[in-house]
Design an enzyme around this catalytic site. Structure first.
Site, PDB file in Angstrom:
ATOM      1  N   GLY A  87       0.412  -0.924   0.015  1.00 60.02           N
ATOM      2  CA  GLY A  87       0.093  -0.367   0.120  1.00 60.02           C
ATOM      3  C   GLY A  87       0.598   2.011   0.298  1.00 60.02           C
ATOM      4  N   THR A  88       1.861   0.778   0.969  1.00 62.81           N
ATOM      5  CA  THR A  88       2.693   2.501   0.893  1.00 62.81           C
ATOM      6  C   THR A  88       3.225   2.640  -0.698  1.00 62.81           C
ATOM      7  OG1 THR A  88       3.276   1.882   3.053  1.00 62.81           O
ATOM      8  CG2 THR A  88       5.686   3.470   1.636  1.00 62.81           C
TER       9      THR A  88
ATOM     10  N   ASN B  53      -7.340   4.564   8.626  1.00 66.30           N
ATOM     11  CA  ASN B  53      -7.060   3.613   9.442  1.00 66.30           C
ATOM     12  C   ASN B  53      -6.690   2.999  10.774  1.00 66.30           C
ATOM     13  OD1 ASN B  53      -4.596   5.790   9.140  1.00 66.30           O
ATOM     14  ND2 ASN B  53      -3.142   4.233   9.548  1.00 66.30           N
TER      15      ASN B  53
ATOM     16  N   GLN C  30      -7.284   0.274   3.709  1.00 60.61           N
ATOM     17  CA  GLN C  30      -8.300  -0.588   5.296  1.00 60.61           C
ATOM     18  C   GLN C  30      -9.358  -0.892   5.085  1.00 60.61           C
ATOM     19  OE1 GLN C  30      -7.026  -1.460   8.279  1.00 60.61           O
ATOM     20  NE2 GLN C  30      -4.784  -0.106   7.305  1.00 60.61           N
TER      21      GLN C  30
ATOM     22  N   HIS D 254      -1.444  -7.623   2.609  1.00 57.97           N
ATOM     23  CA  HIS D 254      -1.212  -8.081   3.142  1.00 57.97           C
ATOM     24  C   HIS D 254      -2.258  -7.931   4.843  1.00 57.97           C
ATOM     25  CE1 HIS D 254       1.180  -4.588   6.582  1.00 57.97           C
ATOM     26  NE2 HIS D 254       0.749  -4.201   5.030  1.00 57.97           N
TER      27      HIS D 254
ATOM     28  N   THR E  14      11.428  -6.513 -12.156  1.00 56.76           N
ATOM     29  CA  THR E  14      10.813  -8.141 -12.723  1.00 56.76           C
ATOM     30  C   THR E  14       9.700  -8.200 -11.278  1.00 56.76           C
ATOM     31  OG1 THR E  14      12.870  -9.423 -13.453  1.00 56.76           O
ATOM     32  CG2 THR E  14      11.120 -10.519 -12.928  1.00 56.76           C
TER      33      THR E  14
ATOM     34  N   CYS F 164       2.785   2.338  11.369  1.00 52.36           N
ATOM     35  CA  CYS F 164       3.512   2.555  10.910  1.00 52.36           C
ATOM     36  C   CYS F 164       4.023   3.596  11.125  1.00 52.36           C
ATOM     37  CB  CYS F 164       3.176   3.152   9.016  1.00 52.36           C
ATOM     38  SG  CYS F 164       3.049   2.004   8.194  1.00 52.36           S
TER      39      CYS F 164
END
Length: 381
Positions: A69-70, A152, A180, A202, A238, A326
Site C-alpha cells: 500500500g505504501t 486506518n 483498510q 497483507h 521483474t 506505521c
C-alpha cells in the site's frame, strides 16, 4: 492469545499460499523472458491482473502490481501529480490531515522538491471530509485529490461517491486509498467513481510485499521506478508472479465474503463499543459511530497511557494497538486524533481494536479485559 490488530496485518490465507506455491517452486520463469518457462509465468501474471481488474470493475491494463500500500500510494500521489505538472503545469494537490503517512509524506515531497502547494481540507470531530470543502479547495491548477476511503486508525468511512462527483465536475483525478476498506466495503469503480485506487495484500490475507495501484487509462502516470519498462512502463522491474497470483486470490476471496462478513461483524462490534462505553469511566469512542469500518473500534481513555493499557491487555491475552503500525514507536500523538480536535495528551491514551472478518461470538471477555487493564493503569496496580 487473541489477535485484534488486523488493521496492521493479517495472516496469509491457506488458499492464497496454495495458489502461490507453484509459482515459487515450478513456474519460476521471468515473465519478460521469451521462452516457454517465461511465457508460463507471464500467462499467470496476466491472469492475476485480469482477476484483480474484474473485482474492481476496471480494465486489466489499469492494474499495476506494487510492493504494498505504501508504494501504491506513493505511485498514485507522486505519479499522477508529476504527470499533471509535466503535461499542464499543475502544481496543486488536495488531501486531508488524517491520511496515511505514505500519502502525507508523498504530498510533502511534491511541495519540497517540486514546488507544489498542498491543501489539507479539514475534517470534523468524527473524521469526516465534507465534499463541499473539497469543492472549495479545487483550483484550475489542481493536479489530484487523494483521500482515504476508510481511516486506518478510527475507521471513519468517507462519502467517496459524493467526493468523486465533485472531482469529476472539476475534471480533477481522484485517488482513493482503500488499504483498510478492502474486504469490508465495495471497491467497485462503478460504485465509487474514483480514478485510482490503492490496495495492500497483507490486509486481506495475501503476503506482505504485495499490493496494487489501479489507474484509469485516461489518467497520465509518471513512473517512479525506471528500468526495463515492465507493467506498461509504469513500474519497471521483474514482476513477483507468485505475489501477484496470491494477491488476486486474496482479493477475490475477500470480495466474495465481504457482504456476509460485514453483516456478521457489525453487530458484534456495536455490542463491544456499547459495553466499553458503559463500563469504563471516561472512555470515548473515536471516529464516526455509524459510518465506520465494521471491524474497527477505537477509544481514548483519559488518565491513562495507551501503551500501558496495551501492555496490560497483552498480559490478559489480548493483542491490539494504539493506532497505525506505521507510526509505532513514536512519542508524538496520533496526527489523526489531533486533527479531530482531540487534546494531544488524550490522543496518547488511544487504543484501537481491529477485528478479523472471521469474527463470530461475543467480545464481552475482551471488554472485561480492557476494563481491568484501564483500571490497572489508572490505579497503578
Amino acid at each position: 492469545m487473541l489477535y485484534l490488530d488486523n488493521a496492521a496485518t493479517t495472516p496469509i490465507r491457506r488458499e492464497v499460499l496454495e495458489a502461490m506455491t507453484p509459482y515459487l517452486t515450478q513456474v519460476y520463469g521471468n515473465p519478460s523472458s521469451h521462452h516457454t518457462v517465461g511465457e508460463r509465468a507471464a500467462a499467470a501474471l496476466d491472469d492475476a491482473r485480469r482477476r484483480v481488474a474484474r473485482v474492481l470493475g476496471m480494465r486489466a491494463g489499469a492494474v499495476v502490481f506494487t510492493s504494498g500500500g505504501t508504494e501504491a500510494n506513493n505511485l498514485a500521489v507522486k505519479g499522477i501529480a508529476l504527470a499533471a505538472m509535466a503535461h499542464r503545469g499543475s502544481r496543486h494537490v488536495v488531501t486531508s490531515p488524517i491520511e496515511h503517512e505514505s500519502v502525507l509524506a508523498s504530498a510533502e515531497y511534491l511541495h519540497r522538491l517540486h514546488g507544489f502547494e498542498i491543501t489539507h481540507v479539514p475534517v470534523d470531530g468524527l473524521g469526516r471530509v465534507d465534499p463541499d470543502a473539497v469543492a472549495g479547495a479545487l483550483r484550475e491548477d489542481t493536479a489530484l485529490v487523494s483521500l482515504g476511503y476508510a481511516n486506518n486508525e478510527i475507521g471513519t468511512v468517507q462519502d467517496v461517491p459524493a467526493i468523486a462527483d465533485v472531482c469529476r465536475a472539476h475534471v480533477v483525478p481522484l485517488h482513493v486509498d482503500a488499504v483498510q476498506a478492502a474486504g469490508w466495503l465495495t471497491l467497485s469503480a462503478a460504485d465509487l467513481a474514483y480514478d485510482a485506487i490503492s490496495i495492500a495484500g497483507h490486509k486481506i490475507g495475501a503476503p506482505k510485499g504485495t499490493g496494487v495501484l489501479a489507474v484509469r487509462g485516461r489518467v497520465p502516470l509518471e513512473p517512479l521506478i525506471h528500468g526495463g519498462g515492465q507493467q506498461r512502463e509504469r513500474r519497471s522491474g521483474t514482476e513477483d508472479v507468485a505475489g501477484a497470483v496470491g494477491f488476486a486470490v486474496a482479493l477475490e476471496l475477500a470480495e466474495a465474503e465481504r457482504a456476509e462478513a460485514s453483516q456478521r461483524v457489525t453487530p458484534i462490534r456495536d455490542a463491544f463499543i456499547a459495553h466499553v462505553l458503559a463500563d469504563i469511566p471516561a472512555a470515548r469512542l473515536t471516529g464516526d459511530p455509524v459510518n465506520r469500518l465494521p471491524g474497527t473500534a477505537s477509544f481514548t481513555f483519559e488518565g491513562t497511557s495507551g501503551e500501558a493499557v496495551l501492555l496490560e491487555l497483552e498480559r490478559r491475552g489480548v493483542v491490539s494497538s494504539s493506532g497505525s503500525a506505521c507510526a509505532a514507536g513514536s512519542d508524538e500523538p496520533s496526527h489523526v486524533l489531533v486533527a479531530l480536535g482531540i487534546d494531544p495528551d488524550v490522543a496518547r491514551t488511544s487504543v484501537r481494536f481491529t477485528f478479523p472478518r472471521s469474527l463470530a461470538g461475543s467480545l464481552e471477555p475482551v471488554a472485561d479485559a480492557l476494563r481491568a487493564s484501564v483500571e490497572a493503569v489508572r490505579t497503578g496496580a
